[in-house]
Design an enzyme around this catalytic site. Sequence first.
Site, short mmCIF file in Angstrom:
data_model
loop_
_atom_site.label_atom_id
_atom_site.label_comp_id
_atom_site.label_asym_id
_atom_site.label_seq_id
_atom_site.Cartn_x
_atom_site.Cartn_y
_atom_site.Cartn_z
N HIS A 194 0.87 -1.18 0.00
CA HIS A 194 0.00 0.00 0.00
C HIS A 194 0.91 1.23 0.00
O HIS A 194 1.70 1.40 0.94
CB HIS A 194 -0.83 0.07 1.28
CG HIS A 194 -2.07 -0.76 1.30
ND1 HIS A 194 -2.07 -2.10 1.47
CD2 HIS A 194 -3.38 -0.39 1.21
CE1 HIS A 194 -3.32 -2.55 1.47
NE2 HIS A 194 -4.14 -1.53 1.32
N GLU A 244 -1.21 6.56 -0.97
CA GLU A 244 -2.63 6.74 -0.63
C GLU A 244 -2.74 8.00 0.26
O GLU A 244 -3.39 8.96 -0.10
CB GLU A 244 -3.14 5.49 0.11
CG GLU A 244 -4.60 5.55 0.51
CD GLU A 244 -5.04 4.30 1.30
OE1 GLU A 244 -4.18 3.59 1.85
OE2 GLU A 244 -6.27 4.07 1.37
O1 LIG Z 1 -6.88 1.32 2.08
C1 LIG Z 1 -6.24 0.87 3.03
N1 LIG Z 1 -5.04 1.43 3.33
C2 LIG Z 1 -4.27 0.97 4.35
N2 LIG Z 1 -4.64 -0.04 5.14
C3 LIG Z 1 -5.84 -0.60 4.91
C4 LIG Z 1 -6.69 -0.19 3.88
N3 LIG Z 1 -7.80 -0.94 3.93
C5 LIG Z 1 -7.65 -1.79 4.94
N4 LIG Z 1 -6.49 -1.59 5.55
C6 LIG Z 1 -5.94 -2.30 6.72
O2 LIG Z 1 -5.53 -3.58 6.34
C7 LIG Z 1 -5.82 -4.48 7.39
C8 LIG Z 1 -5.74 -5.92 6.93
O3 LIG Z 1 -6.71 -6.22 5.99
C9 LIG Z 1 -7.15 -3.97 7.89
O4 LIG Z 1 -7.44 -4.44 9.19
C10 LIG Z 1 -6.97 -2.48 7.84
O5 LIG Z 1 -6.38 -2.02 9.05
ZN LIG Z 2 -6.29 -1.59 1.00
#
Ligand SMILES: O=c1[nH]cnc2c1ncn2[C@@H]1O[C@H](CO)[C@@H](O)[C@H]1O
Ligand SMILES: [Zn+2]
Length: 359
Positions: free
Chosen positions: A201, A204
């Site tokens: 990730h 963002e």
């Molecule tokens: O868009 C996002 N950006 C960053 N972290 C996220 C996003 N969506 C979910 N999670 C994180 O990923 C963990 C594991 O699935 C989730 O518990 C959430 O804290």
């Molecule tokens: Zn995500």
Amino acid sequence: MHLSDILRAPKAVLHDHLDGGLRPGTIIELARDCGYQGLPTEDPAALAVWFRDAADSGSLERYLETFAHTCAVMQTREALERVAAECAEDLAADGVVYAEVRYAPEQHQERGLGLDEVVDAVNAGLREGERRSGGRITVRALLTGMRHTERSLEIAELTVAHRDRGVAGFDIAGGEVGNPPARHLAAFQHLRRHNCHFTIHAGEAVGAESIHEAVQVCGAERIGHGVRITDDIQVHDDGTATLGRLASYVRDNRIALEVCPTSNLQTGAAKSYDTHPVDLLRRLGFRVTLNTDNRLVSGTTMSEEFRHMVDAFGYGPAVFEEFTVAAVESAFLPLPERQRLIDEVIRPGYAGLGAQSGQ
Ligand SMILES: O=c1[nH]cnc2c1ncn2[C@@H]1O[C@H](CO)[C@@H](O)[C@H]1O
Ligand SMILES: [Zn+2]
């Protein structure tokens, strides 16, 4: 493009969090079973609205707070299996033929499950969901390390240990500000030594520097979101654009961007569907994929994301075919399996649609 065509169109999702996509009714039942009393409501429709509204905060950190409720009810083998099976079923019912579903095993140990038990339970559920869907969907898991904890190497080792058994790769998620990906370098080095796939990730809540670190320091094959690559793209008045070195590198090396438009509007990474960079990036030749991120928390589905793109940019089946093929080309699957999905499922699926909708 009609709604029924959107539903029928074969889709692939590379970025969908297991703990962000539960059925509201399931959360309520699981909360009763395990005695979790923290839910804001016990009405499924109201709970769905609550998640979406609570996540519509303009901040990634507040978006992530809502996951406390879903993780709270995903602490037993039975709960994980059920949630995973329903996830595969719901994706298949939405026309998804290939999905990579991610979750952080370390967040499911509050009631004593070991990491291997968590992974085995989710895998069993995903296999059950595939079966219930009559083999219309193939699902793989990605194991996520959380950026703010110190367990990423352990989760990377877990990924390697479970590869070829339903786990296709690794990811890093969580609050981006203050937790740069290079903090987890040991995890990425372990994965690279073992020729294992990973995505990160990035771009963002933090800008291009986060994407640079994810790609050039850590070695990410794909980028979760990545929309802030636009920091390194200059768009001129006449509509032409100049790419900086990083943007060029990402485009030229076909590093897939796992774009999640609705989630981006909620966390403030984008302002509206109409102005979302997904269309610019696509036109500039980036390998763009469309994703849900979190079906419950973002109140979306793949069909919903497609529909928003139809409304915002007038996309027809040809563009969705392009997104879907791009996603499968970037899937963490062996090449022959990707090729088979494209040739035997996706191309014929869109050919059928094109003939009917005349586009
Ligand atoms: O868009 C996002 N950006 C960053 N972290 C996220 C996003 N969506 C979910 N999670 C994180 O990923 C963990 C594991 O699935 C989730 O518990 C959430 O804290
Ligand atoms: Zn995500």
